[in-house]
Design an enzyme around this catalytic site. Structure first.
Site, mmCIF file in Angstrom:
data_model
loop_
_atom_site.group_PDB
_atom_site.id
_atom_site.type_symbol
_atom_site.label_atom_id
_atom_site.label_comp_id
_atom_site.label_asym_id
_atom_site.label_seq_id
_atom_site.Cartn_x
_atom_site.Cartn_y
_atom_site.Cartn_z
ATOM 1 N N HIS A 68 69.236 2.498 67.353
ATOM 2 C CA HIS A 68 68.512 1.495 66.560
ATOM 3 C C HIS A 68 69.487 0.479 66.010
ATOM 4 C CE1 HIS A 68 70.054 4.340 63.665
ATOM 5 N NE2 HIS A 68 69.795 3.480 62.686
ATOM 6 N N ARG A 69 70.758 0.865 65.949
ATOM 7 C CA ARG A 69 71.841 -0.042 65.584
ATOM 8 C C ARG A 69 72.950 0.205 66.602
ATOM 9 N NH1 ARG A 69 69.516 -2.455 61.820
ATOM 10 N NH2 ARG A 69 69.560 -1.907 59.613
ATOM 11 N N LYS A 73 77.873 5.605 67.018
ATOM 12 C CA LYS A 73 79.164 6.009 66.458
ATOM 13 C C LYS A 73 79.239 7.508 66.269
ATOM 14 C CE LYS A 73 83.012 4.556 64.461
ATOM 15 N NZ LYS A 73 83.717 5.660 65.177
ATOM 16 N N LYS A 97 73.506 10.389 58.969
ATOM 17 C CA LYS A 97 74.635 10.090 58.080
ATOM 18 C C LYS A 97 74.839 8.578 57.953
ATOM 19 C CE LYS A 97 77.938 12.838 59.385
ATOM 20 N NZ LYS A 97 79.157 13.460 59.974
ATOM 21 N N ASP A 102 74.310 3.500 54.741
ATOM 22 C CA ASP A 102 74.273 2.085 55.144
ATOM 23 C C ASP A 102 75.484 1.653 55.962
ATOM 24 O OD1 ASP A 102 71.790 1.412 54.141
ATOM 25 O OD2 ASP A 102 72.580 1.059 52.128
ATOM 26 N N LYS A 109 77.913 11.461 69.596
ATOM 27 C CA LYS A 109 78.968 12.468 69.471
ATOM 28 C C LYS A 109 79.428 12.855 70.852
ATOM 29 C CE LYS A 109 80.883 14.930 66.115
ATOM 30 N NZ LYS A 109 80.895 14.551 64.692
ATOM 31 N N SER A 368 85.678 4.521 59.044
ATOM 32 C CA SER A 368 85.676 4.068 60.447
ATOM 33 C C SER A 368 85.008 2.696 60.544
ATOM 34 C CB SER A 368 84.900 5.044 61.335
ATOM 35 O OG SER A 368 85.702 6.122 61.717
#
Ligand code: GLU
Length: 476
Positions: A68-69, A73, A97, A102, A109, A368
């Protein structure tokens, strides 16, 4: 650790049940809930590497739970326990998370089935570079699509091999440094990333202690960590920094440290740095540490009395077989998934409060994010404003002094400073952890059907992910 293996359900099933519990508190269409819950795609790869003249085949995974973004990550784990179920569960936790704190990323992963201790440095480099190459080829690495980071069994060293492999294959990508985070500072990393998860855990616990209602909920008193008895399970990167900061900066009493080869216990408090140095000098174990009392079976100490129990190693260590015997007042989940769904239910009935992983260990990915921004902007944080702010602050001190005011000598240097990169990173991390906890406790205390911080945290995350998908036009 010798906790009996938790046969109650898989890690992924456990995470999904936690998700379902949170979903029931929300008004989200069933189909969207199911879509958000499940992993979007997972890539499994087998590849050969020649080691000492012999070809060995390795197997690895990279899962994208949500996009969705973008980029998606999450870390890459090197361990003998890695399997697809685990990688999917960890990818899902990454989504929740990131949404919660935000950090504008999807969740991903990776895992490589390997015992890193069995290989020389040179072989590890070959294996890591080949795994990275396989992921790059299939678009599972890239600053705008998927950005790995360290996790269990990996660190700065592996991240620099990954960025160098990526750069060799995509030399025209001006954002090549942003293809992975957790790099050494000299290779495009950021100050404070190594300690970030542990420091984030401490910022989270500090914030908890700022709220008397919440401290009371955990049957504790006071508004600080000072003097609290803490048990740490796992003295790896996360456990070490968490314990060290709690010990040295917050005045906590670290009464027990649990490792794979046993545990040390001292009611008066252990010196974390000393235990860690012993571990480094003794092949990664703590057996034989001369101070305190030694326990062969470290799992026993999970059940010892303390104020705060911090599992900081692997998933499933607190499960239905030992949850009923836990005596901690507060469990602070520094690892991913250390409490199973069934254990959570038992602990809830016992009145043990849990600060959940999706919130508490988000410090790593938060820093990160700062590193990724630094790489994309091609400039070190603070480079433009540090000296300007320093000059302004010194002017202010001068103005105060010239108008007759006195600024204590010991404060002048402190006030005068402009922020260095590490100051900005820590400040951004502290703020992130404070704001996120305030959101969680607010949801917890204001909703009748939200029975735990975990449910509150997951509900907030699911809502945010749902809203992003809606804005993308994916809605029923
Ligand atoms: N592996 C860490 C985690 O589980 C960090 C992930 C990242 O920095 O992307 O949160």
């Amino acid at each position: 650790m010798t906790v009996p293996p938790d046969k109650e359900m898989s890690f992924l099933e456990s995470v999904n049940l936690m998700f379902d519990t949170a979903l029931t508190t929300l008004d989200i269409p069933e189909g969207m809930g199911q879509y958000i819950k499940n992993v979007n795609n997972v890539y499994q790869v087998r590849f050969p590497v020649k080691i000492n003249g012999e070809v060995e085949t390795f197997i690895g995974w990279r899962a994208v739970h949500s996009d969705h973004r973008l980029p998606a990550k999450g870390g890459i784990r090197f361990s003998q326990m890695v399997n697809q179920d685990e990688v999917e569960a960890l990818a899902a936790l990454m989504s929740y998370k990131c949404a919660l704190v935000d950090v504008p990323f999807g969740g991903s992963k990776g895992g490589l089935l390997i015992d890193p201790k069995q290989y020389e440095r040179e072989s590890m480099e070959k294996i890591t570079r080949r795994f990275a190459f396989e992921l790059i080829q299939k678009d599972y690495i890239g600053s705008g699509i998927n950005v790995p980071a360290p996790d269990m069994g990996t660190g700065q060293r592996e991240m620099s091999w990954i960025v160098s492999t990526y750069t060799a294959h995509r030399p025209d990508d001006v954002n090549h440094l942003a293809c992975v985070t957790g790099k050494p500072v000299s290779a495009g990393g950021i100050q404070g990333r190594v300690e970030a998860t542990g420091r984030g855990v401490v910022f989270g616990i500090r914030e908890f202690f700022r709220h008397p209602e919440d401290v009371k909920l955990a049957k504790m008193e006071g508004n600080s960590i000072e003097g609290k008895e803490v048990i740490i399970q796992g003295l790896g990167n996360v456990g070490y920094y968490t314990a060290k900061i709690l010990d040295e900066e917050d005045g906590a009493k670290i009464t027990a440290i649990l490792e794979w080869d046993g545990a040390v216990y001292d009611k008066n408090g252990l010196n974390v740095e000393e235990v860690f140095q012993y571990k480094v000098e003794n092949g990664g174990g703590i057996k034989g540490y001369p101070k305190g009392k030694f326990f062969e079976n470290s799992a026993e100490l999970l059940e010892e009395e303390c104020d705060i129990l911090i599992p900081a190693a692997v998933e499933g260590v607190i499960n239905q077989s030992n949850a009923g015997r836990i005596k901690a007042k507060l469990i602070a989940e520094a690892a991913n998934g250390p409490i199973t769904f069934k254990a959570e239910t038992i602990l809830g009935e016992m009145g043990v409060v849990t600060i959940p992983d999706v919130y508490l260990n988000a410090g790593g990915v938060t820093v990160s994010y700062f590193e990724w921004i630094k790489n994309l902007s091609h400039i070190r944080l603070g480079r433009m404003n540090r000296r300007y702010e320093e000059n302004q602050n010194n002017l202010l001190i001068k103005a105060i002094q010239e108008s007759g005011g006195k600024v204590p000598q010991e404060l002048i240097a402190k006030i005068g400073q402009g922020p260095a990169e590490i100051d900005l990173v820590r400040s951004g991390l502290d703020d992130t952890m404070r704001v996120a906890f305030q959101g969680i406790r607010e949801r917890y205390w204001s909703s009748e059907n939200v029975g735990s911080y975990r449910t509150a945290a997951m509900a907030i995350s699911i809502e945010k992910i749902y809203n992003s998908y809606r804005l993308m036009g994916i809605y029923p």
